[in-house]
Scaffold this motif. Structure first.
Motif, PDB file in Angstrom:
ATOM      1  N   PHE A  41       0.815  -1.038  -0.118  1.00  0.00           N
ATOM      2  CA  PHE A  41      -0.323  -0.111   0.373  1.00  0.00           C
ATOM      3  C   PHE A  41       1.064   0.885  -0.354  1.00  0.00           C
ATOM      4  O   PHE A  41       0.691   2.320  -0.903  1.00  0.00           O
ATOM      5  CB  PHE A  41      -1.212   0.395   0.992  1.00  0.00           C
ATOM      6  N   TYR A  42       2.060   1.199   0.823  1.00  0.00           N
ATOM      7  CA  TYR A  42       3.016   2.469   0.607  1.00  0.00           C
ATOM      8  C   TYR A  42       3.893   2.696  -0.204  1.00  0.00           C
ATOM      9  O   TYR A  42       3.381   3.923  -0.927  1.00  0.00           O
ATOM     10  CB  TYR A  42       4.321   2.385   1.833  1.00  0.00           C
ATOM     11  N   GLU A  43       3.770   1.286  -1.167  1.00  0.00           N
ATOM     12  CA  GLU A  43       4.171   1.616  -2.455  1.00  0.00           C
ATOM     13  C   GLU A  43       3.507   2.022  -3.551  1.00  0.00           C
ATOM     14  O   GLU A  43       3.737   2.767  -4.512  1.00  0.00           O
ATOM     15  CB  GLU A  43       5.025   0.147  -3.012  1.00  0.00           C
ATOM     16  N   ASN A  44       2.321   1.633  -3.258  1.00  0.00           N
ATOM     17  CA  ASN A  44       1.234   2.050  -4.161  1.00  0.00           C
ATOM     18  C   ASN A  44       0.377   3.920  -3.692  1.00  0.00           C
ATOM     19  O   ASN A  44       0.130   4.105  -4.382  1.00  0.00           O
ATOM     20  CB  ASN A  44       0.033   1.327  -4.318  1.00  0.00           C
ATOM     21  N   LYS A  45       1.604   4.242  -2.843  1.00  0.00           N
ATOM     22  CA  LYS A  45       0.944   5.734  -1.928  1.00  0.00           C
ATOM     23  C   LYS A  45      -0.498   5.546  -1.931  1.00  0.00           C
ATOM     24  O   LYS A  45      -1.231   6.984  -1.646  1.00  0.00           O
ATOM     25  CB  LYS A  45       1.132   6.202  -3.332  1.00  0.00           C
ATOM     26  N   ILE A  46      -0.787   4.647  -1.219  1.00  0.00           N
ATOM     27  CA  ILE A  46      -2.304   4.097  -0.918  1.00  0.00           C
ATOM     28  C   ILE A  46      -2.254   4.831   0.949  1.00  0.00           C
ATOM     29  O   ILE A  46      -1.530   4.088   1.428  1.00  0.00           O
ATOM     30  CB  ILE A  46      -3.029   3.188  -0.999  1.00  0.00           C
ATOM     31  N   LYS A  47      -2.966   5.537   1.268  1.00  0.00           N
ATOM     32  CA  LYS A  47      -2.625   5.486   3.150  1.00  0.00           C
ATOM     33  C   LYS A  47      -3.004   4.046   3.774  1.00  0.00           C
ATOM     34  O   LYS A  47      -3.991   3.491   2.773  1.00  0.00           O
ATOM     35  CB  LYS A  47      -4.798   5.962   3.749  1.00  0.00           C
ATOM     36  N   ILE A  48      -1.921   4.296   4.362  1.00  0.00           N
ATOM     37  CA  ILE A  48      -1.410   3.016   5.664  1.00  0.00           C
ATOM     38  C   ILE A  48      -3.202   2.864   5.910  1.00  0.00           C
ATOM     39  O   ILE A  48      -3.458   1.133   6.545  1.00  0.00           O
ATOM     40  CB  ILE A  48      -0.476   2.752   6.506  1.00  0.00           C
TER      41      ILE A  48
END
Length: 337
Positions: A53-60
């Protein structure tokens, strides 16, 4: 109920050793290795999802939103799947149960106890995967996120959790196959003697015959799948950058269905504890073989669509999925119009 098992792998030079289902006790309550391994697998799965999710810039926070629904629903799904098909094949395990812990509780309470007593065994991986997939679909719709992108993030961690989970079967001395004399055979005095009918008694007595360690087969198959997916992901994102482009969502989900379905289709046929679809008194087909075939076919079709869509987009700059959705939307508007 016996919780300690004597195992050996004589063909590999591994002599008798004991495994205990119980890791330790807390205030007299046994904590099983199976539960610890499942919990550890889930923890690693969530950790992997955090990274992706971090790699895809999605909020943790989104990982937590998914996890608080997926984890419990997967356990419920795994138990429900097992109970439905086990009840079909062995109704005596659920109906007519009137005693629990030496106490007369009546048939209704006995039935409920049998359904929820997961601590006595009975979780089916496919049930957990199906329930988890449905949960992702629902949560994604509510949060208005790309379902296939979330599935792509989830499936490598799911497969890794399955890899670990099979070692819970090892501690329980379960999920093994039929008799074999292969070098990696697993032997135990606890295995039913009926498994070895037709074999020379002397061969049995000298551990020259054992069973297929199918839990190990599936664990190895799964870990190869995980390495292939993560390797492909690293190459795609870090080297050729293709994953940063659009229109390939669902690739890893399709691969998961193909890979796991293909492997499970063969491994399940070796097992001696399969759940069956039963009509009347006749066993028709192993449930997991049927589900594996369906998921394999679905995975192939989805992968074919993803590849075709990508090729047409690159060559002709036409997105066949968007074209289909637009045409469907127009037809719907005309019909309502």
């Amino acid at each position: 109920m016996k919780t300690t098992h004597t195992l050996s792998f004589p063909g590999l030079g591994i002599t008798d050793f004991e495994v205990n289902e119980i890791a330790f006790e807390i205030f007299g309550t046994p904590i099983y290795f199976y539960a610890i391994i499942i919990a550890f697998g889930m923890t690693l799965a969530v950790g992997y999802a955090f990274w992706r999710f971090y790699e895809n810039k999605i909020k943790i926070d989104t990982v937590i939103d998914y996890a608080i629904w997926i984890l419990p629903m997967s356990i419920v799904g795994a138990r429900l799947y097992y109970v439905i098909f086990d009840m079909m094949d062995r109704p005596g395990n659920y109906f007519g149960v009137t005693h629990v812990g030496g106490k007369d509780v009546g048939e209704f309470i006995g039935f409920l106890y049998s359904v929820v007593s997961v601590w006595e065994g009975g979780l089916a991986i496919y049930g957990g995967v199906i329930a988890g997939g449905i949960t992702i679909l629902i949560v994604s719709k509510v949060k208005k996120m790309n379902t296939f992108k979330i599935l792509d993030i989830a499936v490598p961690s799911v497969l890794f959790a399955q890899t670990l989970g099979r070692w819970g079967n090892f501690f329980n001395a379960e999920a093994y196959g039929g008799a074999t004399t292969l070098p990696w055979r697993m032997c135990s005095p606890d295995f039913p003697k009926s498994l070895f009918e037709g074999y020379d008694p002397e061969l049995i007595a000298t551990d020259g015959v054992g069973v297929h360690p199918t839990f190990l087969y599936e664990s190895l198959w799964n870990v190869i799948g995980v390495l292939l997916m993560i390797g492909t992901l690293i190459v795609a994102t870090k080297i050729i950058k293709v994953a940063k482009e659009k229109h390939i969502d669902g690739f890893f989900f399709a691969f998961y269905m193909m890979w796991y379905g293909f492997g499970r289709m063969f491994i399940e046929r070796l097992r001696t504890d399969s759940l069956w679809i039963v009509i009347g008194d006749e066993r028709i087909i192993r449930v997991s073989v049927l589900v594996a075939v369906v998921t394999l076919i679905a995975g192939v079709l989805l992968m074919a669509f993803i590849v075709t869509r990508r090729v047409i987009l690159v060559k002709k700059n036409i997105d066949i999925w968007e074209s289909f959705k637009n045409r469907f939307k127009k037809n719907k508007e005309v019909k309502n119009g």
